[in-house]
Design a protein around this motif. Structure first.
Motif: not given
Length: 519
Positions: A25-28, A48-53, A58-62
């Motif tokens: 999921a993190w890779t996707v 569905p999308a919520l966990w991926y969002v 989180g990754y974009l911020l950190t």
């Protein structure tokens, strides 16, 4: 109590090795070049999308991989807070709910998309008593719940049905209620559209393949049997106990516990017909899903247990004050065995997390980092999916031999992934990579039958096979020195690691082992 819970799951996270379903999921979420590309990939994931969002934001911020476990832990702490602060049950039952095998490990330390579903489920319960003044926040919680997983969508539909049955007997603002209901329906529809798999996904069950007679049989069997999941997974984590030390059949014990508790709850919810219908609907929906679409694991059982908890929460919250104490006491007696048993199983999970590896990927990653020779090495694995957890620990390129391409996760569609693979084909792919890129190539074979059998065929998950002959294995031993062996994981993420000979090298000139055997 919340502080103790936080300390527990944070401590357990230090012992937890990331498994491929978590890392995938993190890779996707992080590999996609754009938001649109990420959403398009979800048809290959079945979620569905919520966990991926959450992970992508989180990754974009950190820019940190730790966004994966930290997000899961923060979500679980939030769910525990809502339960402890707002649920209408005794403190001891709240403690069982929080300090249990599910919220204490499966839905928290294990960083999957199901924990966020439980958080939104209990938020919806906390908002339920005030929905009359403003149903939109309640509806948004359900719409978001639907977009955590397919099971979350089922849970949202069940709670929506309970609300609609309840609102039909109460005076509520009709326009606002209709708008709120439409928000939930839209959320459920979006979830199923996002999660609908591509036609060639080997893990998917197409609707055309579902037999109506089999669906009916799923409903007619007792819930204790119909809700059983992988390796006997059940609502109370009964199967996790060491039953081998007793003459008791764990499957029978599980069925007895689940059936008796559900019957008790149904009987004592008779004063709230709406809640009783919702409970029956939840059990039937999950039975159909487990028996016809996807067999559930413990994390899926945990979602159902908290859905039952949510239905009971709403039933107590909407009971007249005169009968509330009696109804709560009766419902608590039905919930208590389910939550107590899974809470008493938590030490088993703690011991397993501390003393047993879930995956060997962390140790494999440490081996690569400790050997400067392998820091730029290309990784090739069989089964290919056992390398999906490696991107969390190292940045090495991964070559998926069945797909003939570099990738950080497997594409499980029949159109791009080779169904059958031989050891010779795997060896040739590794040698070609060595010749082309002039870097070490590490061949990681995870089939458990492989070390002990001179020849054979391993059935690989998702309708595939891996075959080797005695001659192919002899060549492997002669030309591909084994440099490490990571074989003590509880899951199938184990690795016998061989170094591919340098381009043009023969058995006589192959590199010597540099890592030795690792356990």
């Amino acid at each position: 109590m919340l502080g103790a819970y936080t300390a527990l799951i944070v401590a357990l996270s230090f012992f937890h090795e990331m498994w491929r379903d978590e890392v995938r999921a993190w890779t996707v979420a992080t590999d996609a070049p754009s938001w649109g590309a990420m959403f398009a990939e979800l048809h290959h994931e079945g979620h569905p999308a919520l966990w991926y969002v959450v992970l992508r934001l989180g990754y974009l911020l950190t820019g940190s991989r730790f966004v994966l476990p930290v997000s899961a832990l923060l979500i679980a702490i939030g769910a525990a807070y809502v339960i402890l602060r707002y649920s209408p049950f005794p403190d001891w039952l709240k403690a069982f709910a929080v300090f249990g095998a599910f919220l204490g490990y499966e839905l928290s330390v294990s960083a999957r998309n199901y924990g966020i579903g439980v958080l939104l489920m209990v938020i919806a319960c906390a908002l339920y008593p005030v929905r009359g003044r403003g149903p939109i926040p309640f509806a948004l919680a359900l719409a978001l719940l639907a977009n955590t997983s397919v099971l979350g969508a089922i849970a949202a539909a069940v709670i929506l049905g309970l609300w609609l049955l309840d609102s039909s007997s109460r005076r509520e603002d009709a326009p606002k209620s209709i708008a709120a209901a439409l928000i939930v329906v839209a959320g459920i529809a979006i979830a199923f559209l996002m999660a609908r798999p591509s036609a060639d996904m080997t893990w998917a069950t197409p609707l055309s393949a579902i037999d109506p007679s089999k669906v009916l049989k799923s409903i007619l069997i007792d819930p204790g049997k119909g809700l059983l999941g992988v390796a006997g997974a059940d609502l109370a984590a009964v199967s996790e106990y060491p039953w081998r030390l007793t003459p008791i059949d764990p499957l029978i014990a599980s069925r007895v516990v689940v059936d008796l508790c559900l019957l008790w709850l149904l009987w004592n919810l008779r004063s709230s017909v709406r809640a009783m219908i919702a409970l029956i609907g939840a059990v039937v929906a999950f039975e159909i899903f487990f028996r016809n679409v996807y067999t559930g694991g413990l994390r899926h059982e945990g979602v159902l247990l908290f859905l039952i908890f949510a239905i009971c929460w709403i039933a107590v919250a909407t009971t007249d004050d005169a009968a509330k104490v009696r109804v709560r006491r009766q419902i608590v007696m039905g919930l208590a065995p389910l939550f107590a048993i899974q809470a008493l199983a938590l030490p088993i999970f703690i011991n397993r997390a501390i003393s047993h590896q879930q995956s060997s990927s962390k140790r494999f990653g440490e081996f690569i980092r400790e050997n400067s020779r392998y820091r730029d090495a290309i990784l090739v694995g069989e089964p290919d999916y056992v390398l999906e957890s490696m991107p969390y620990y190292v940045g090495n390129r991964i070559y998926m031999a069945r797909q003939g391409e570099f990738a950080r996760r497997v594409y499980f569609g029949e159109s791009r992934r080779r169904k059958d693979l031989t050891l010779s084909q795997l060896q040739e792919a590794a040698i070609n990579l060595s010749c082309r890129y002039k870097v070490p190539v590490l061949l990681a074979i995870g089939a458990r039958e492989f070390p002990d059998r001179r020849e054979g065929t391993a059935q690989v998950s998702y309708r595939a096979t891996f075959t080797w002959t005695a001659a192919e294995k002899a060549r492997l031993r002669a030309e591909f020195p084994r440099v490490a062996w990571f074989g003590r994981a509880n899951t199938d993420e184990v690795y016998q690691v061989f170094e591919t000979p340098a381009c043009g090298a023969t058995a006589a000139s192959a590199p010597s082992s540099s890592g030795g055997n690792r356990q």
